[in-house]
Scaffold this motif. Structure first.
Motif, short mmCIF file in Angstrom:
data_model
loop_
_atom_site.label_atom_id
_atom_site.label_comp_id
_atom_site.label_asym_id
_atom_site.label_seq_id
_atom_site.Cartn_x
_atom_site.Cartn_y
_atom_site.Cartn_z
N THR A 159 -4.24 -4.93 10.51
CA THR A 159 -3.48 -5.15 9.28
C THR A 159 -3.59 -6.60 8.83
N HIS A 216 3.41 -0.13 8.38
CA HIS A 216 3.26 1.25 7.94
C HIS A 216 4.59 1.97 7.98
N ASP A 264 -6.81 0.33 5.63
CA ASP A 264 -6.20 -0.07 6.91
C ASP A 264 -5.44 1.13 7.44
MG LIG Z 1 -1.65 -2.28 11.54
#
Ligand SMILES: [Mg+2]
Ligand SMILES: Nc1nc2c(ncn2[C@@H]2O[C@H](COP(=O)(O)OP(=O)(O)OP(=O)(O)O)[C@@H](O)[C@H]2O)c(=O)[nH]1
Length: 359
Positions: A14, A28, A67
């Motif tokens: 990330t 997330h 991602d």
């Molecule tokens: Mg990540």
């Protein structure tokens, strides 16, 4: 063109995504949902052309990155996760090479081991796909044999053998016809792979980055077909992404670097995907366009607009550095370095083109 950023937990996926796309993403919320962002492809050649034209608009090429959450057998069993990975054209595998006791990692720092383990995950997933398809295919073959069904069956048998030897499908040479037959499966181990070593900050970062692929013994993996490797220092890149150009240049120099790791990473992605850029220039707009290596002038025109492809007559063409040297198109024309190319001209990386068209 979309590249999926994959890797084990907490390796810097990330962080890399954020600095590539300058996106401000939260952790997330739904861990199986991919973040999607667009990275501008830095291009010094385009910047220098723009300095000549001083255009109202300057448009760089771009690459999309996705991602996703950390990879593993459990994640891959989830349809949403696996399908977001299947959509991408290439994979960037972030490998942890930085030391930091505060960030947990399974065992010692060992990028080759991690690379191989993740490869096995991809291979197992592809084997599952093949088995499912083979069952259907064998039933269909019993109903009636056709040359096409037999060819597909043979192709899958060969692919299965390859995977069972723990070799990813990207290492196999395929004819264009077989490539087409395979396309629908969107096999994960068939996607071109860029290994991205995320290394520690160091005073001599320039040479550390330079040697990282060899030092972490990735040379062999990186030299296989459709594979490549590069190194970044996530920490330094994160700091760089907050700076303006002048600050960034000074900061890079203090580490003995002449370019940011991201520039190299994006360039490597381009190479791996077999992509090149050509430019269109003018006072209104200077712009980079992305095409596959080996594209003909008439199809390159189509990348700009389908009408240009349809009504293509000729392309006025000059390599970017020859144009800079001439100082203007008029000078280049007088010197004879501005050429008229026809439909079948194979566009070169860094060509500047004006498409002449009818209609
Ligand atoms: Mg990540
Ligand atoms: N020391 C150090 N820490 C880093 C570096 N890159 C990332 N980290 C840290 O490692 C942790 C995980 O980074 P993320 O970018 O979230 O990693 P990720 O791979 O996306 O993690 P998951 O999505 O949870 O699997 C964060 O605390 C980062 O600050 C680096 O280059 N050096």
């Amino acid at each position: 063109m979309k590249t999926g950023i994959i890797g084990l937990p907490q390796v810097g996926k990330t962080s890399l995504f954020r600095i590539l796309t300058k996106a401000h993403v939260e952790a997330h919320t739904n861990p199986r949902e991919a973040h999607i962002g667009v990275a501008k492809v830095p291009d010094d050649r385009l910047d220098r052309l723009a300095a000549l034209y001083n255009p109202r608009k300057l448009i760089h090429a771009s690459v999309e990155y996705a991602d996703v959450a950390a990879i593993g057998q459990d994640a891959l069993k989830e349809t949403a996760y696996a399908s977001s990975l299947r959509q991408v054209d290439a994979l960037a595998h972030v490998l942890r090479a930085f030391e930091d006791p505060a960030i947990p990692h399974v065992g010692e720092i060992d990028p080759v081991r991690d690379a191989k383990n993740v490869e096995i995950d991809l291979i197992i997933n592809d084997l599952g796909q093949i088995e499912k398809r083979m069952e259907r295919l064998e039933k269909d073959l019993k109903k009636g044999r056709t040359a096409e069904l037999e060819r597909e069956h043979e192709l899958l048998v060969k692919s299965k053998e390859q995977l069972e030897k723990e070799r990813p499908l990207r290492e196999r040479e395929l004819t264009p016809e077989d490539r087409k037959r395979m396309r629908g499966f969107m096999f994960l181990s068939q996607k071109p792979m860029l290994y991205v070593l995320n290394i520690s900050e160091a005073a001599d970062l320039g040479s550390q980055l330079e040697n990282a692929v060899a030092r972490y013994k990735l040379t062999d993996l990186a030299s296989r077909p459709n594979s490549g490797a590069t190194a970044i220092c996530g920490r330094v890149e994160a700091e760089l992404s907050e700076m303006d150009d002048a600050e960034a240049a000074e900061f890079l120099a203090s580490y003995n670097l002449n370019e940011s790791g991201l520039v190299r990473l994006i360039r490597k992605t381009y190479e791996l995907l077999g992509l090149i850029s050509f430019f269109t220039v003018g006072e209104d707009e200077c712009r980079a366009w992305t095409i596959a290596r080996g594209t003909r002038a008439v199809e390159a025109a189509g990348a700009i607009h389908s009408d240009l492809e349809k009504h293509f007559i000729r392309a006025e063409t000059i390599h970017w550095d020859a144009l800079l040297e001439a100082g203007s198109e008029a000078n280049a024309r007088a010197k004879g370095t501005l050429r008229l190319e026809g439909k079948d001209y194979i566009v070169k990386d860094g060509d500047v083109m004006h498409i002449r068209h009818s209609g």
